[in-house]
Design an enzyme around this catalytic site. Structure first.
Site, short mmCIF file in Angstrom:
data_model
loop_
_atom_site.label_atom_id
_atom_site.label_comp_id
_atom_site.label_asym_id
_atom_site.label_seq_id
_atom_site.Cartn_x
_atom_site.Cartn_y
_atom_site.Cartn_z
N GLU A 84 11.69 22.59 -24.88
CA GLU A 84 12.56 23.54 -25.56
C GLU A 84 13.94 22.95 -25.83
O GLU A 84 14.44 22.13 -25.06
CB GLU A 84 12.68 24.83 -24.72
N CYS A 97 21.67 22.14 -26.84
CA CYS A 97 21.22 21.80 -25.48
C CYS A 97 19.83 21.19 -25.59
O CYS A 97 18.90 21.84 -26.06
CB CYS A 97 21.21 23.08 -24.64
N CYS A 104 10.16 18.86 -15.12
CA CYS A 104 11.15 18.17 -14.29
C CYS A 104 10.55 17.90 -12.91
O CYS A 104 9.92 18.77 -12.33
CB CYS A 104 12.41 19.04 -14.14
N CYS A 108 14.42 22.02 -7.80
CA CYS A 108 15.51 22.97 -7.53
C CYS A 108 14.92 24.38 -7.60
O CYS A 108 14.39 24.78 -8.64
CB CYS A 108 16.62 22.80 -8.55
N CYS A 111 15.48 27.20 -10.40
CA CYS A 111 15.36 26.79 -11.80
C CYS A 111 13.94 26.96 -12.31
O CYS A 111 12.98 26.50 -11.69
CB CYS A 111 15.79 25.32 -11.93
N GLY A 157 14.45 18.84 -17.65
CA GLY A 157 14.39 17.47 -17.15
C GLY A 157 15.67 16.96 -16.52
O GLY A 157 16.74 17.56 -16.66
N GLU A 158 15.53 15.84 -15.83
CA GLU A 158 16.67 15.17 -15.20
C GLU A 158 16.94 13.89 -16.00
O GLU A 158 16.19 12.92 -15.91
CB GLU A 158 16.33 14.85 -13.74
N SER A 189 24.23 15.89 -17.94
CA SER A 189 24.28 16.65 -16.69
C SER A 189 23.23 16.12 -15.74
O SER A 189 22.08 15.92 -16.13
CB SER A 189 24.03 18.13 -17.00
N SER A 211 25.49 18.86 -11.32
CA SER A 211 24.97 20.14 -10.84
C SER A 211 25.11 20.16 -9.33
O SER A 211 24.22 19.71 -8.62
CB SER A 211 23.50 20.29 -11.25
N LEU A 212 26.20 20.68 -8.85
CA LEU A 212 26.50 20.60 -7.41
C LEU A 212 25.86 21.77 -6.66
O LEU A 212 25.03 21.57 -5.79
CB LEU A 212 28.01 20.54 -7.20
N HIS A 213 26.29 22.97 -6.96
CA HIS A 213 25.68 24.23 -6.46
C HIS A 213 25.88 24.51 -4.97
O HIS A 213 25.62 25.64 -4.53
CB HIS A 213 24.19 24.32 -6.80
#
Ligand code: SAH
Length: 354
Positions: A84, A97, A104, A108, A111, A157-158, A189, A211-213
């Protein structure tokens, strides 16, 4: 191919390297993918290219439009898999985006993409093809307007686990002969793939988002499991290295607001301590729900309180508006159609391509 690869390739054919520039302009500025129409190439070269090469695009399967103007495309990349891509129009800019992998491999647990599992990396053409298709759908090649002012690698994805293809794709996004966006307007990111981050410091001047979170390991180990491999201290060291290699740049920290999980006053204080000495800004992302999610969004009051603490400490903090929620196009809601080959986070997968 990015410009450097293309130039080397033309050179190996005995052609002048400025052919690379011509080809890039045709494809990315004029939207022409048929070499026979590239009239400033010699006839002989056009014929040779049309026999030996092809310029192929992934295919848009469906498009959804949100009431707020956000558009989401489902894009087929092979017989079994779709990814997407989302376009978010705002008053003063338009952000695209894009995805870097089919699914992925990171797990996480807040997600939706993670729940889909992982199939494979996207090729360079599948990554840059998303930008090309979005430009075409938004009319860029017809009227020359530039609806896409910013690109973020924040889709499925990463990106740092698909390092080589992502690097070439961002080169094309920032290349004046291709999409020509300034490096401040292209953001990669990452959930924190430390070796990839170290390499990126050297290889690219792209803008960086982390992406800390969570600001401490016990919690981050749960929310972003790659933290077990690259804990916060190692991640911060890599971020500092990136910051030192890009003086004057600001690094964005993304922080999803999960009700009762990472949104306490103490969490905000820990976050301040962690990033205070960096050229940092923070994006608070209200959690976006998806079917089967285990979390709730923090209340507006809690998010405001969290933001206040950061702002008082001198850290610029923005609460990200949720866009495209009605078409599942918001952060963490991209699912595509992924035939999963590995559902769980596995150490051996992490880092195979970095
Ligand atoms: N893998 C990369 C690129 C994805 S970016 C990375 O982790 O940075 C997508 C951003 O949305 C990340 O910050 C991610 O943590 C966040 N996100 C994921 N699920 C979310 C959800 N349900 N609600 C809000 N944000 C979410």
């Amino acid at each position: 191919m990015d410009r450097a690869n293309l130039a080397a390739w033309f050179d190996s054919l005995g052609e002048r390297v400025f052919r690379a520039d011509q080809l890039l302009k045709w494809i990315y500025q004029q939207g022409v993918t048929d070499v026979r129409q590239m009239t400033n190439l010699s006839k002989a070269l056009r014929e040779a290219l049309s026999e030996t090469t092809c310029i192929r695009l992934p295919e848009i399967v469906t498009e959804k439009r949100s009431a707020d103007g956000t558009r989401k495309w489902l894009i087929r990349v092979d017989e079994q898999n779709c990814i997407e891509t989302v376009f978010i129009p705002e008053k003063d800019r338009g952000t695209l985006c894009i995805s870097s992998q089919v699914g992925c491999p990171l797990d996480c647990n807040f997600c939706s993409t993670a729940k889909q599992g992982f199939n494979r990396n996207l090729s360079l053409s599948e990554i840059i093809g998303q930008v090309w298709l979005a430009n075409q759908a938004l009319g860029h090649f017809q009227d020359g307007e530039r609806p896409i002012s910013n690109i973020v690698l924040m889709g499925m994805g990463e990106p740092l686990l698909n390092y080589d293809n992502v690097l070439k794709a961002i080169n094309l996004m920032m290349d004046d002969r291709a999409f020509g966006l300034s490096r401040k307007r292209v953001t990669l990111s990452t959930a924190g793939v430390v070796p990839g981050l170290m390499k990126l410091s050297r290889d690219s001047s792209v803008s960086l988002a982390i992406s800390l979170h969570a600001a401490y390991d016990e919690l981050r180990d749960v929310l972003v499991p790659i933290n077990r491999k690259y804990p916060i201290a190692a991640l911060m060291e890599a971020i500092r290295h990136f910051a030192d290699s890009h003086p004057g740049d600001t690094i964005t920290f993304e922080y999803v607001m999960l009700d009762g999980v990472n949104d306490h006053i103490e969490d905000a204080n820990r976050l301040v301590k962690l990033i205070r000495s960096l050229p940092a800004k923070v994006n608070l992302i209200p959690f976006n729900p998806f079917p089967g999610a285990d979390y709730q969004r923090s209340s507006t009051e809690t998010i405001d309180r969290f933001r206040e603490i950061l702002m008082k400490a001198g850290i610029i903090t923005i609460t990200r508006k949720t866009r495209g929620g009605d078409i599942d196009a918001a952060c963490g809601q991209l699912a595509g159609q992924v035939i999963s080959r590995a559902r769980k986070f596995q150490d051996k997968q992490i880092g195979i391509s970095v």
